[in-house]
Design a protein around this motif. Structure first.
Motif, mmCIF file in Angstrom:
data_model
loop_
_atom_site.group_PDB
_atom_site.id
_atom_site.type_symbol
_atom_site.label_atom_id
_atom_site.label_comp_id
_atom_site.label_asym_id
_atom_site.label_seq_id
_atom_site.Cartn_x
_atom_site.Cartn_y
_atom_site.Cartn_z
ATOM 1 N N ALA A 183 -0.549 14.173 1.384
ATOM 2 C CA ALA A 183 -1.928 14.393 2.045
ATOM 3 C C ALA A 183 -1.752 14.049 3.392
ATOM 4 C CB ALA A 183 -2.535 13.171 1.242
ATOM 5 N N LEU A 184 -0.710 13.217 3.846
ATOM 6 C CA LEU A 184 -0.662 13.120 5.415
ATOM 7 C C LEU A 184 -0.292 14.528 6.027
ATOM 8 C CD1 LEU A 184 0.422 9.646 5.722
ATOM 9 C CD2 LEU A 184 -1.954 10.317 6.232
ATOM 10 N N LYS A 185 0.603 14.998 5.395
ATOM 11 C CA LYS A 185 1.096 16.315 5.840
ATOM 12 C C LYS A 185 0.113 17.456 5.774
ATOM 13 C CE LYS A 185 6.321 15.750 4.758
ATOM 14 N NZ LYS A 185 7.183 16.464 4.357
ATOM 15 N N ARG A 186 -0.834 17.581 4.798
ATOM 16 C CA ARG A 186 -1.853 18.454 4.801
ATOM 17 C C ARG A 186 -2.691 18.186 5.780
ATOM 18 N NH1 ARG A 186 -1.428 17.531 -0.880
ATOM 19 N NH2 ARG A 186 -3.200 16.086 -0.842
ATOM 20 N N GLU A 187 -3.085 16.881 6.017
ATOM 21 C CA GLU A 187 -4.009 16.432 7.361
ATOM 22 C C GLU A 187 -3.446 17.006 8.352
ATOM 23 O OE1 GLU A 187 -6.149 12.654 9.062
ATOM 24 O OE2 GLU A 187 -4.708 12.513 7.503
ATOM 25 N N ALA A 188 -2.010 16.758 8.781
ATOM 26 C CA ALA A 188 -1.343 17.477 10.078
ATOM 27 C C ALA A 188 -1.506 18.802 10.312
ATOM 28 C CB ALA A 188 0.109 16.947 9.884
ATOM 29 N N ARG A 189 -1.397 19.687 9.189
ATOM 30 C CA ARG A 189 -1.728 21.147 9.115
ATOM 31 C C ARG A 189 -2.993 21.596 9.244
ATOM 32 N NH1 ARG A 189 2.351 20.623 5.047
ATOM 33 N NH2 ARG A 189 0.613 21.182 3.517
ATOM 34 N N LYS A 190 -3.987 20.640 8.826
ATOM 35 C CA LYS A 190 -5.172 21.084 8.606
ATOM 36 C C LYS A 190 -5.932 21.391 10.007
ATOM 37 C CE LYS A 190 -9.705 19.460 6.587
ATOM 38 N NZ LYS A 190 -10.431 18.400 5.873
ATOM 39 N N GLN A 191 -6.730 22.480 10.134
ATOM 40 C CA GLN A 191 -7.346 23.037 11.205
ATOM 41 C C GLN A 191 -8.635 22.147 11.467
ATOM 42 O OE1 GLN A 191 -9.023 27.043 10.911
ATOM 43 N NE2 GLN A 191 -9.857 26.980 13.247
ATOM 44 N N GLY A 192 -8.672 21.459 12.529
ATOM 45 C CA GLY A 192 -10.003 20.779 12.739
ATOM 46 C C GLY A 192 -9.562 19.103 12.878
ATOM 47 N N THR A 193 -8.156 18.916 12.551
ATOM 48 C CA THR A 193 -7.977 17.373 12.603
ATOM 49 C C THR A 193 -7.752 17.099 14.213
ATOM 50 O OG1 THR A 193 -6.461 17.728 10.717
ATOM 51 C CG2 THR A 193 -5.933 15.758 12.173
ATOM 52 N N PRO A 194 -8.673 16.042 14.321
ATOM 53 C CA PRO A 194 -8.526 15.791 15.869
ATOM 54 C C PRO A 194 -7.288 15.321 16.495
ATOM 55 C CG PRO A 194 -10.265 14.561 14.842
ATOM 56 C CD PRO A 194 -9.429 14.942 13.657
ATOM 57 N N ALA A 195 -7.196 15.619 17.766
ATOM 58 C CA ALA A 195 -5.789 15.522 18.314
ATOM 59 C C ALA A 195 -5.482 13.881 18.506
ATOM 60 C CB ALA A 195 -5.836 15.948 19.964
ATOM 61 N N ALA A 196 -6.331 13.140 18.636
ATOM 62 C CA ALA A 196 -6.072 11.602 18.405
ATOM 63 C C ALA A 196 -5.542 11.267 17.155
ATOM 64 C CB ALA A 196 -7.314 10.827 18.796
ATOM 65 N N ARG A 197 -6.068 11.904 16.148
ATOM 66 C CA ARG A 197 -5.548 11.593 14.577
ATOM 67 C C ARG A 197 -4.042 12.292 14.459
ATOM 68 N NH1 ARG A 197 -4.383 8.673 10.699
ATOM 69 N NH2 ARG A 197 -4.395 9.497 8.712
ATOM 70 N N MET A 219 0.885 -1.155 0.064
ATOM 71 C CA MET A 219 -0.069 -0.124 0.122
ATOM 72 C C MET A 219 0.934 1.272 0.105
ATOM 73 S SD MET A 219 -2.826 0.936 2.921
ATOM 74 C CE MET A 219 -3.806 2.584 2.730
ATOM 75 N N THR A 220 0.615 2.152 -1.091
ATOM 76 C CA THR A 220 1.491 3.436 -1.044
ATOM 77 C C THR A 220 0.787 4.387 -0.179
ATOM 78 O OG1 THR A 220 1.864 2.642 -3.237
ATOM 79 C CG2 THR A 220 2.256 5.142 -2.472
ATOM 80 N N VAL A 221 1.781 5.117 0.666
ATOM 81 C CA VAL A 221 1.470 6.067 1.544
ATOM 82 C C VAL A 221 1.538 7.413 0.611
ATOM 83 C CG1 VAL A 221 2.109 7.142 3.824
ATOM 84 C CG2 VAL A 221 2.133 4.832 3.440
ATOM 85 N N ASP A 222 0.395 8.232 0.921
ATOM 86 C CA ASP A 222 0.505 9.681 0.482
ATOM 87 C C ASP A 222 0.940 10.551 1.340
ATOM 88 O OD1 ASP A 222 0.013 12.087 -0.872
ATOM 89 O OD2 ASP A 222 -2.196 11.304 -1.615
ATOM 90 N N LEU A 223 2.129 10.690 1.314
ATOM 91 C CA LEU A 223 2.846 11.587 2.410
ATOM 92 C C LEU A 223 2.431 13.028 2.403
ATOM 93 C CD1 LEU A 223 4.874 11.483 4.875
ATOM 94 C CD2 LEU A 223 6.739 12.174 3.286
#
Length: 220
Positions: free
Chosen positions: A7-21, A1-5
């Protein structure tokens, strides 16, 4: 499975991403832990946890993040020079920590403190006489530039002007005239307190103008 790094970085920066995530993302590797540590929406509690991360760049990102709790910044500043420099730049670092760092033997740490907008005035006054020209000259030139700017613009905050008057050796004539017309009592008191720095061409005029207003500022 290819990891979209990306996309994951965008998720890490995105407002509203839960603390657990965010915690899950930080566990996926140093590139993501650094992204979470520098994120402007990362909760302070998570930044505090990341301060103990094994990746040095992640910890440096925590030391630079303005949302990191002050007590965590204090602890990081005691660990090593690299972290101390990051904390010295951080606008959320508290006055006592900045005062201690302002007395550091390391020139770069003191220079970082001199750039920090949260550094208390009494610490800046101490650094104005710093033996390292990168520290002392920077403070003088920045203050002179700010006061010169006020001769042309009115939107400079009062606190910055009072600090600049205390740090400079000369208050330009045009800036002094504008300052004397300002209704803010802090600025008027600051100008009167630093009247001996006002350009000679307008000093007596400015002094008389200020004294005629009879400022009633309750200062020690």
């Amino acid at each position: 499975m290819t990891v979209d790094l990306k996309a994951l970085k965008r998720e890490a920066r995105k407002q509203g991403t839960p603390a657990a995530r965010l915690l899950q993302l930080a566990a996926l590797g140093p590139e993501l832990s650094r992204e979470v540590a520098r994120g402007q929406h990362t909760p302070p509690q998570l930044l505090q946890a990341l301060a103990a991360h094994p990746d040095a760049l992640t910890v440096e990102a925590v030391a630079s993040n303005p949302h990191t709790p002050p007590q965590t910044l204090e602890a990081l500043s005691l660990k090593n020079t690299a972290l101390a420099k990051k904390v010295a730049h951080n606008k959320s670092t508290r006055g006592p920590t900045l005062e201690r760092l302002g007395k550091s033997q390391n020139d770069q740490i003191r220079e970082a403190v001199s750039y920090n907008p949260s550094t208390p005035l009494h610490v800046l006054l101490m650094l104005r006489d710093d033996p390292n020209a990168a520290v002392s000259d920077h403070l003088l030139l920045r203050s002179m530039g700010l006061l010169d700017l006020y001769g042309k613009a009115k939107d400079v905050p009062a606190e910055k002007l009072v600090r600049a008057m205390a740090l400079t050796d000369l208050i330009p004539a045009e800036a002094a005239a504008r300052l004397s017309e300002c209704s803010d009592p802090d600025i008027q008191f600051g100008l009167l307190k630093n009247i001996d720095k006002v350009a000679l061409s307008v000093r007596n005029e400015i002094r008389q103008r200020l004294l005629s207003k009879e400022p009633t500022h309750d200062h020690p």
